[in-house]
Design an enzyme around this catalytic site. Sequence first.
Site, PDB file in Angstrom:
ATOM      1  N   HIS A  15      33.827  40.232  41.243  1.00 11.75           N
ATOM      2  CA  HIS A  15      35.268  40.447  41.333  1.00 11.75           C
ATOM      3  C   HIS A  15      35.993  39.115  41.495  1.00 11.75           C
ATOM      4  CE1 HIS A  15      34.918  39.676  45.691  1.00 11.75           C
ATOM      5  NE2 HIS A  15      33.814  40.392  45.627  1.00 11.75           N
ATOM      6  N   ALA A 389      51.923  37.587  49.197  1.00 12.16           N
ATOM      7  CA  ALA A 389      53.180  37.147  48.596  1.00 12.16           C
ATOM      8  C   ALA A 389      53.846  36.163  49.540  1.00 12.16           C
ATOM      9  CB  ALA A 389      54.088  38.342  48.349  1.00 12.16           C
TER      10      ALA A 389
END
Length: 542
Positions: A15, A389
């Site tokens: 991943h 973020a």
Amino acid sequence: MTYILGVNAGLGIFHDPAACLVDEHGTVLAFIEEERLNRVRHSAGVKAPALAVARCLETAGIDAADVDVVAVGWDEPRMSARQGAPWHFDSPRHLLGQLGFYGPQLPDLQFHPHHQAHAASAFHASPYDQAAVLVVDGNGEDECISIYRARRGQPLVRLERWPQVFSLGHLYEAASLWLGLGRRGAGKTMGLAAYGATDNVPDPGWLSVGPHGLISALGTSTGDDYYATKDRWHKRIRQFAGAAGPQQPTANLDADPNAVKVAAAVQTTVETVVSWMAGQVREMTGIDNLCIAGGVGLNCAANGRLPGELYVPPVPHDAGVALGAAWSLAAPREAVVFSAYTGGLPGPLPTDLGSVTAQELDVDRVADLLAEGRIVAVCRGRSEVGPRALCHRSFLASPVTAQMRQWMNSLKRREQWRPFGPVTHTDPGLWEPAGHLERYMIGAARLTCSGATALPAVAHVDGTTRPQRLEPGQEDFVSAVLDALVQRGHPPVLLNTSFNGPGEPLVETAGQAVACVRRLGADALVVDDALVLTGDRAMVPG
């Protein structure tokens, strides 16, 4: 000019493939995860981040022929020799071809041990000239925990390591699967754990610290692979829970005592082991400065409980080995704290915005919207690397009402029990300082009494929050908005959460930002120097 491209790539990865381009001085020219470009969260199963490689070259303005070395954050040949099929390493030319390098003149290909690349990514991104480094993840080639001593200008020195049966990453993944949150649901499991009174949770004995060191309920075998280890943890968790899974659906897991017990137990295990390991690495190295890398480094609650000088990079998980592999060949010579804004620019707004139009960005107008309780999406400047973020790809809102947490979770189609974090550009005195962890929103901090009262939308059930503090000059727009809010009697704090929908990566481009706002609903969208008023909120306040 020498160009080194680091990648998380190869047949052995599972991943988060990524690519990072640096020059001979270790200056990061571009660093981006494949998921931002192919729009598949974590890009599981993608063995070669060809899109990320191409974007790095494009950002730097060079061609594939200009790259001198490709550095891989896994020792692929060693894995292949040990495992055999299906992890058979074919040839350098084959892997380079998958990454987009063709022709008679190919870059040199070098492989670096996974945990060494993790350690390099953390230390060289830190403000320290020397540090103790702890790597904790699911697994590297052989190990799941490693200890390193790092000094600038010298090679990393590995002092100790532990095999997969001690894997906190695999244990946490097994618990997340039992909870129905998926293999990549560790962040949700961490949030759910706060609903449990950890003092009342019985010790499951999964991983513990004894008089002679770390003890695993799985024993000390070094022969188990990932699948065998995961299955054995699964059985232990089912035995502890006394059930095959939760009784409540995902949306109501906070009301399921058994689910909360499992989440709290696995979180307490992580915090206990990481705390002990932090003490061990400091003692073994004789250095107080501590750096942490590996996927477990994303556990904000565990990070926030550690004392002393601590640095965790914004990308401690597997994507970070792209940076670490590159820096294994060309490390920065001086300690300069890493900037997470290494991705691409938003690009132009779509020409067809439907019934709305873009206008010039006005800080006061944005501040008015936020003060009114509106939700503003932001897509400005180069995107941030990592899962947090950091105001370049964010939803922003006022945190001064408890309802905003409900509205934001509804807008993002998230479970209502999940928490949010704040962003500020000063020291508001509303939570306990978290040091470098506040740079990238990667550590929990306890709210003060006044903070819990003033910021209910970012107060988690256990009294903590996950803050980001902007450094001077780091993000001028959001800092200006915060200043404008203070003039309106608002605290210098906003709720900050990732600009994405359920199951998708953060938006990367202006087009993706417009599509996401249309799909989810928000009151306004900021793209570079444009403000788009949408009026499309997906829920009605009150």
